[in-house]
Design a protein around this motif. Sequence first.
Motif, PDB file in Angstrom:
ATOM      1  N   ALA A  48     -18.414   8.869  51.688  1.00 51.27           N
ATOM      2  CA  ALA A  48     -18.331   8.290  53.027  1.00 51.27           C
ATOM      3  C   ALA A  48     -17.473   9.238  53.847  1.00 51.27           C
ATOM      4  N   LEU A  49     -18.001   9.697  54.965  1.00 56.21           N
ATOM      5  CA  LEU A  49     -17.287  10.616  55.848  1.00 56.21           C
ATOM      6  C   LEU A  49     -16.832   9.859  57.077  1.00 56.21           C
ATOM      7  N   LEU A  50     -15.541   9.922  57.348  1.00 57.10           N
ATOM      8  CA  LEU A  50     -14.937   9.202  58.469  1.00 57.10           C
ATOM      9  C   LEU A  50     -14.611  10.184  59.595  1.00 57.10           C
ATOM     10  N   MET A  51     -15.250   9.986  60.754  1.00 60.70           N
ATOM     11  CA  MET A  51     -15.025  10.836  61.920  1.00 60.70           C
ATOM     12  C   MET A  51     -14.386  10.011  63.036  1.00 60.70           C
ATOM     13  N   GLY A  52     -13.547  10.684  63.845  1.00 62.41           N
ATOM     14  CA  GLY A  52     -12.761   9.938  64.822  1.00 62.41           C
ATOM     15  C   GLY A  52     -13.039  10.258  66.272  1.00 62.41           C
ATOM     16  N   ASN A  53     -12.284   9.628  67.111  1.00 61.95           N
ATOM     17  CA  ASN A  53     -12.379   9.720  68.563  1.00 61.95           C
ATOM     18  C   ASN A  53     -12.277  11.155  69.068  1.00 61.95           C
ATOM     19  N   GLU A  54     -13.015  11.463  70.150  1.00 61.36           N
ATOM     20  CA  GLU A  54     -13.053  12.807  70.708  1.00 61.36           C
ATOM     21  C   GLU A  54     -11.672  13.357  71.048  1.00 61.36           C
ATOM     22  N   GLY A  55     -10.782  12.519  71.543  1.00 65.74           N
ATOM     23  CA  GLY A  55      -9.465  12.995  71.943  1.00 65.74           C
ATOM     24  C   GLY A  55      -8.377  12.789  70.911  1.00 65.74           C
ATOM     25  N   ASN A  56      -8.438  11.676  70.209  1.00 64.13           N
ATOM     26  CA  ASN A  56      -7.336  11.289  69.324  1.00 64.13           C
ATOM     27  C   ASN A  56      -7.642  11.388  67.836  1.00 64.13           C
ATOM     28  N   GLY A  57      -8.875  11.663  67.500  1.00 63.26           N
ATOM     29  CA  GLY A  57      -9.229  11.740  66.086  1.00 63.26           C
ATOM     30  C   GLY A  57      -9.276  10.371  65.431  1.00 63.26           C
ATOM     31  N   VAL A  58      -9.167  10.363  64.124  1.00 62.07           N
ATOM     32  CA  VAL A  58      -9.199   9.116  63.354  1.00 62.07           C
ATOM     33  C   VAL A  58      -7.839   8.434  63.448  1.00 62.07           C
ATOM     34  N   ALA A  81     -27.080  13.027  61.207  1.00 58.64           N
ATOM     35  CA  ALA A  81     -26.981  12.246  59.967  1.00 58.64           C
ATOM     36  C   ALA A  81     -28.360  11.956  59.394  1.00 58.64           C
ATOM     37  N   ASP A  82     -29.307  11.700  60.254  1.00 53.71           N
ATOM     38  CA  ASP A  82     -30.694  11.486  59.831  1.00 53.71           C
ATOM     39  C   ASP A  82     -31.247  12.750  59.188  1.00 53.71           C
ATOM     40  N   ALA A  83     -31.053  13.896  59.850  1.00 56.20           N
ATOM     41  CA  ALA A  83     -31.536  15.170  59.312  1.00 56.20           C
ATOM     42  C   ALA A  83     -30.886  15.501  57.977  1.00 56.20           C
ATOM     43  N   CYS A  84     -29.627  15.090  57.819  1.00 60.91           N
ATOM     44  CA  CYS A  84     -28.868  15.379  56.602  1.00 60.91           C
ATOM     45  C   CYS A  84     -29.200  14.420  55.462  1.00 60.91           C
ATOM     46  N   GLY A  85     -30.018  13.422  55.747  1.00 59.50           N
ATOM     47  CA  GLY A  85     -30.450  12.505  54.694  1.00 59.50           C
ATOM     48  C   GLY A  85     -29.427  11.465  54.305  1.00 59.50           C
ATOM     49  N   LEU A  86     -28.551  11.090  55.233  1.00 55.09           N
ATOM     50  CA  LEU A  86     -27.577  10.046  54.921  1.00 55.09           C
ATOM     51  C   LEU A  86     -28.262   8.681  54.827  1.00 55.09           C
ATOM     52  N   ASP A  87     -27.549   7.720  54.265  1.00 58.13           N
ATOM     53  CA  ASP A  87     -28.139   6.411  53.991  1.00 58.13           C
ATOM     54  C   ASP A  87     -27.749   5.340  54.995  1.00 58.13           C
ATOM     55  N   GLY A  88     -26.783   5.615  55.860  1.00 52.03           N
ATOM     56  CA  GLY A  88     -26.400   4.618  56.847  1.00 52.03           C
ATOM     57  C   GLY A  88     -25.185   5.044  57.636  1.00 52.03           C
ATOM     58  N   ILE A  89     -25.028   4.424  58.802  1.00 51.33           N
ATOM     59  CA  ILE A  89     -23.896   4.712  59.680  1.00 51.33           C
ATOM     60  C   ILE A  89     -23.184   3.414  60.025  1.00 51.33           C
ATOM     61  N   LEU A  95     -19.459  18.959  58.506  1.00 46.81           N
ATOM     62  CA  LEU A  95     -18.889  18.225  57.376  1.00 46.81           C
ATOM     63  C   LEU A  95     -19.952  17.471  56.582  1.00 46.81           C
ATOM     64  N   MET A  96     -20.923  16.902  57.268  1.00 45.20           N
ATOM     65  CA  MET A  96     -21.987  16.197  56.538  1.00 45.20           C
ATOM     66  C   MET A  96     -22.744  17.145  55.629  1.00 45.20           C
ATOM     67  N   TYR A  97     -23.094  18.319  56.157  1.00 41.28           N
ATOM     68  CA  TYR A  97     -23.833  19.274  55.341  1.00 41.28           C
ATOM     69  C   TYR A  97     -22.954  19.888  54.254  1.00 41.28           C
ATOM     70  N   TRP A  98     -21.676  20.053  54.542  1.00 43.39           N
ATOM     71  CA  TRP A  98     -20.755  20.553  53.514  1.00 43.39           C
ATOM     72  C   TRP A  98     -20.680  19.579  52.342  1.00 43.39           C
ATOM     73  N   LEU A  99     -20.603  18.312  52.644  1.00 41.84           N
ATOM     74  CA  LEU A  99     -20.541  17.303  51.579  1.00 41.84           C
ATOM     75  C   LEU A  99     -21.898  17.088  50.915  1.00 41.84           C
ATOM     76  N   ARG A 100     -22.941  17.135  51.706  1.00 42.71           N
ATOM     77  CA  ARG A 100     -24.303  16.877  51.202  1.00 42.71           C
ATOM     78  C   ARG A 100     -24.776  18.022  50.326  1.00 42.71           C
ATOM     79  N   GLY A 101     -24.330  19.256  50.648  1.00 43.50           N
ATOM     80  CA  GLY A 101     -24.832  20.407  49.923  1.00 43.50           C
ATOM     81  C   GLY A 101     -26.177  20.836  50.489  1.00 43.50           C
ATOM     82  N   PHE A 102     -26.659  21.988  50.073  1.00 46.03           N
ATOM     83  CA  PHE A 102     -27.886  22.544  50.642  1.00 46.03           C
ATOM     84  C   PHE A 102     -29.040  22.581  49.648  1.00 46.03           C
ATOM     85  N   GLU A 103     -28.816  22.180  48.420  1.00 45.52           N
ATOM     86  CA  GLU A 103     -29.895  22.188  47.443  1.00 45.52           C
ATOM     87  C   GLU A 103     -30.572  20.815  47.433  1.00 45.52           C
TER      88      GLU A 103
END
Length: 256
Positions: A204-214, A129-137, A246-254
């Motif tokens: 805002a991207l919502l990610m869930g639990n390793e086994g059960n998801g969101v 998230a830091d590398a992708c330039g997000l603003d907070g977690i 997903l972060m990079y897909w939403l953030r875009g590459f430009e």
Amino acid sequence: MVKRIESSQNQKIKKWKKCHKKKWRDEYGLYLIEGLHLLEEALKVPSRVQAVIYDEHFQKENVNITAEVEEYSVPHQLFQELSQTESPQGVIAVCKMPDQRVDITERGRYLLLDSIQDPGNLGTIIRTADACGLDGIFLGKGCADLYNEKTLRAAQGSHFHLPSAAVDLTDVIKQMKEKSIQVYGTALNGQELSYTPRAVQAFALLMGNEGNGVSEDLLSLTDVNVKIPIYGNAESLNVAVASGILMYWLRGFERE
């Protein structure tokens, strides 16, 4: 000036050892980081560093410590007792926890985490998230501790760059909608990603639990639910890997 501590009964040593446990980290508002790289990242925000502890054999010529930071040298055996790594690098820093606050702005990009339990996954997600330039977690209920030693190692210093807060995700999603920020959930029945990155201005991207998801309760609050297509035979993707895609897909590459 580097002060010398010889005894494991020293009150500072006892306090620092307690910081290996979440209960005492929260009590003191302190946590430990290990290694030269993490120390260098921490020193970019010197107000976060309370003290630096050196193994007596550590060569500190290349470490520039500000006058406000206390420095201590300890015997090798005592340093081993403070360290939590298999191959200690000879330097530990005692850091202050920041205020857990993330400001939500209309053009912000945020990550919401629902019950991410593995500290290694959490740290990798923070670093990405830091590398992708997000603003907070925002960390919801059931997430691993932000200052667990495995989280810290996996994040590789991104704790010092990206604000994070433990919150009620239901309240945060409502705040996102008040700011007209679209909330993307992740679900098996979501729509598959297109090949073209979105370059969404605010999300805002919502990610869930390793086994059960969101959780279903949170998914019911999202604007769009998506999924990453699986072309091979793997059942699923690791949550840290999926978060990065997903972060990079939403953030875009430009660059803006």
